[in-house]
Each structure stands twice: as structure tokens, then as C-alpha cells.
Design a protein around this motif. Structure first.
Motif, PDB file in Angstrom:
ATOM      1  N   ARG A   1       0.964  24.790  66.106  1.00  0.00           N
ATOM      2  CA  ARG A   1       0.480  23.755  67.009  1.00  0.00           C
ATOM      3  C   ARG A   1       1.120  23.954  68.379  1.00  0.00           C
ATOM      4  NH1 ARG A   1       0.835  21.013  62.050  1.00  0.00           N
ATOM      5  NH2 ARG A   1      -1.097  19.905  61.466  1.00  0.00           N
TER       6      ARG A   1
ATOM      7  N   TYR B   1       2.691  22.453  71.918  1.00  0.00           N
ATOM      8  CA  TYR B   1       3.449  21.300  72.399  1.00  0.00           C
ATOM      9  C   TYR B   1       3.487  21.332  73.922  1.00  0.00           C
ATOM     10  CZ  TYR B   1       5.026  20.514  67.615  1.00  0.00           C
ATOM     11  OH  TYR B   1       5.061  20.254  66.263  1.00  0.00           O
TER      12      TYR B   1
ATOM     13  N   ARG C   1       1.677  16.989  71.017  1.00  0.00           N
ATOM     14  CA  ARG C   1       1.316  18.203  70.294  1.00  0.00           C
ATOM     15  C   ARG C   1      -0.183  18.179  70.047  1.00  0.00           C
ATOM     16  NH1 ARG C   1       3.603  15.392  65.661  1.00  0.00           N
ATOM     17  NH2 ARG C   1       1.967  15.008  64.098  1.00  0.00           N
TER      18      ARG C   1
ATOM     19  N   GLY D   1      -3.436  20.703  68.053  1.00  0.00           N
ATOM     20  CA  GLY D   1      -3.805  21.863  67.262  1.00  0.00           C
ATOM     21  C   GLY D   1      -4.686  22.826  68.035  1.00  0.00           C
TER      22      GLY D   1
END
Length: 370
Positions: free
Chosen positions: A260, A262, A277, A279
Motif C-alpha cells: 500500500r 502512504y 494510506r 491501495g
């Protein structure tokens, strides 16, 4: 007396978790104070550690012509200016970090200078010894203008980057450039469906696509997160609302071990920025909202992943000393303040940190000092 702009070394002695206003045991050492002369001044970009273990960086101002510099500094604080920008065809006022290419040379951008009619910035290459080559001069048209984010070298050896302005709508572009300096515009932002004014560089994901942010534009005018292929197909992953989810991301994303991404936003949350965060296909979660108190506020820089798996970053303002913080945040969102700047030790850290080979963190402040 001129303000001193500082390079600092942050040594984390006991990386403890804790509540937002808790300060972990950490020692900050000033490595170098810029005088604004031939050594440069106002560093706004992160440092990069070269394969020779020395650190390399840029200053926005100072130098022989007051247009910024490229410098190198070792772990003991011995700084050597490598190049002073003239403000002419070679560019001026670099705001982005350097990146070391697979050929061992350093590549970077300037936000101004270049072509005399546009002054829209340049892309350059410099050797660790200081041999400078101008690779591209932006026209301010469809190729973009005022690049502010660092380049990234893709797996295909080409460099990918963003420009804050230019393009058909004047709202920024994404571009690809060969190591020899041939530039191709991949995307021109329109400000509505895709965002506008990308202030940060790109990061390449595990799927080989690139991920980035725009500072403004999008559905609410508060910025976006996007992904783009190497051939120029762009997909908007998230539109910031300007509320609890954040607004105006200014720093680059970083890929965590969980695949993921950030990042930080300069505004939104409680009004002083957030950490989030997201995806590879979207799904944004706000992991922390800065209060503007002891935990700091208004992060302009992106995060980095530390060797301990936690994330480290800076806020450009607020904190116990009122001049910004260095902080640690766990993947779950627990923030620990590592250092609060008060002015004499530096102020307004605008750039990301870099972790050196011996686990120390290095960074810059754009103001502060005596």
C-alpha cells in the motif's frame, strides 16, 4: 545577520511508540549551517545518499549567482559545493531532490531558468565530482513548467517526473525522459477529472505503474491521487474532499511493505494535515490527523520507510517549538514526536528525510539558525 539554513542529523536512540505529543529519546545534531554565500541557502529538497556513502542535495538560493546550488556533504559535516546555477540556460532555484541513476550520475530539476523566454525550468545531470550537463529546458507549453518533484528512474531506465505548471491548461504534466534528454509528455492535467498542479514526484509500484498526487484540482479542488502507465494512461484513484480525509498533498507517496502507498496532506483533517494510506487500486484510509499542537502540522514532505518498518516524516510548522517536527508513525497510525524545532536548531523542514547506511536519519530545514 543572514538566516542560517541547516542540515541536521537525527539519531534515533530508542524508537518507542507513544501518543502524539510524546517525544521519544532522540538526538539531533546540526551538521552544517548554510551562510547563503557560495555554499548555498534555503534547502527545500531531501538529501540522497550516493553509492559512495556521501550525501547529495540542492539549495533553492545562494551560490555564486544567488540562484541555488548542488552540494555534497559527508557524515562528519564537511560540505562541498559542486555547482552554482547562473539563472540562465542551466536553470535556477532547484526545489526537488536529486536521484542517482543506474549510471552513477545524479539527475535533478530546476524550477526556473532555462529558456530565456519561458524560464520554466530544466532537467540536468551532474557527476559526483561536479561535471554538469543540461539535458532539457522546459518551454512552458505542452511539455510543462516549474518541476518541483524529484525524478524517478523506471525499470525501463527512463526517468519519469511531474511539472507543476504548463500543459494545455497550464495545470501541470507528467513526463518521461530518456537518460540522454529526450522528453515525452505523458499526460496534461485539466484540473477537473484528474487534478492539477502536481507538486510531488512519482513512485513506481510493484505492477510497474507509477503513482502520484496533485496538489489541487479534482472533484472538490483539494487534490487527487492517481496512477499512470509508462505509456501515459492515467487513472484517478482518489479525490480529496478537503475534510477529514485531507487536502492538498504536497509530498511524494511511498510504498510500504504491505503493497500500500502512504502519504501526507498539507491541509484537511483538523485543518493542519493528515497521513493516509491507499491501495494500488484505490481505497483511501486516513491513519492520522495532525492537531496543530505538539504533534505539529502542515506536512509538506512525504514519508519514508525506516529499516524498522515504521514511517518517518516532518511537519513544516507547529510542534512544541513552533517551527515544525520530526516524527515517527507506525503503519497503524501511532505517532511519536522525535524532535521539535525551535528556530535555533532549524525551522520549517519542508523535505523528506533519508536514512543512511548506519540507520541515522538526515534532513534539511529551509530556515532557522542564529
Amino acid at each position: 545577520m543572514k538566516k542560517l539554513r541547516l542540515l541536521f542529523l537525527l539519531i534515533t536512540l530508542s524508537p518507542l511508540g507513544g501518543c502524539p505529543d510524546r517525544t521519544s529519546a532522540a538526538t539531533l545534531t546540526t551538521l552544517y549551517s548554510f551562510l547563503g554565500g557560495s555554499d548555498g541557502g534555503q534547502p527545500q529538497a531531501a538529501l540522497v545518499q550516493g553509492t559512495d556513502t556521501n550525501l547529495y542535495g540542492t539549495t533553492f538560493a545562494g551560490g555564486l549567482y544567488e540562484m541555488g546550488t548542488v552540494f555534497t556533504i559527508n557524515a562528519e559535516g564537511s560540505l562541498t559545493p559542486l555547482y552554482s546555477f547562473t539563472g540562465g540556460l542551466d536553470g535556477a532555484q532547484p526545489q526537488a531532490a536529486l536521484v542517482q541513476g543506474i549510471d552513477g550520475n545524479l539527475y535533478g530539476t530546476t524550477s526556473a531558468g532555462g529558456l530565456s523566454l519561458s524560464g520554466a525550468g530544466t532537467v540536468f545531470r551532474i557527476t559526483p565530482q561536479g561535471a554538469f550537463t543540461n539535458l532539457y529546458r522546459f518551454s512552458g507549453g505542452s511539455d510543462g513548467a516549474q518541476p518541483r518533484g524529484a525524478l524517478v528512474q523506471g525499470g525501463d531506465t527512463n526517468f519519469y517526473g511531474t511539472a507543476f505548471g504548463g500543459g494545455t491548461s497550464g495545470l501541470g504534466v507528467v513526463f518521461k525522459m530518456t537518460p540522454a534528454g529526450t522528453l515525452t509528455t505523458l499526460w496534461q492535467f485539466n484540473g477537473i477529472t484528474d487534478g492539477s498542479q502536481p507538486a510531488a514526484g512519482l513512485v513506481q509500484g510493484a505492477n510497474s505503474n507509477f503513482y502520484g498526487t496533485t496538489y489541487a484540482g479534482g472533484a472538490s479542488g483539494s487534490g487527487t491521487v492517481f496512477t499512470i502507465t509508462s505509456s501515459g494512461t492515467l487513472t484517478t484513484l482518489y479525490n480529496f474532499s478537503g475534510g477529514s480525509d485531507g487536502a492538498n498533498p504536497a509530498g511524494s507517496l511511498v510504498l510500504g511493505s504491505n503493497n500500500r502507498f502512504y502519504g501526507t496532506t498539507f491541509g484537511g483533517g483538523f485543518g493542519t494535515g493528515t497521513v493516509f494510506r491507499i491501495g494500488a487500486a484505490g481505497g483511501l484510509v486516513t491513519t492520522y490527523a495532525f492537531t496543530g499542537g505538539g504533534d505539529g502540522g502542515f506536512p509538506e514532505a512525504g514519508l519514508i520507510v525506516g529499516s524498522d518498518g515504521n514511517f518517518y516524516g516532518t511537519t513544516s510548522a507547529e510542534g512544541a517549538g513552533g517551527a515544525g517536527n520530526v516524527f515517527k508513525i507506525t503503519p497503524g497510525g501511532a505517532v511519536t514526536v522525535l524532535h521539535s524545532f525551535s528556530g535555533l536548531d532549524g525551522a520549517i523542514p519542508e523535505a523528506s528525510l533519508v536514512q543512511g547506511n548506519v540507520s541515522n536519519f538526515y534532513g534539511t530545514t529551509s530556515a532557522g539558525g542564529t
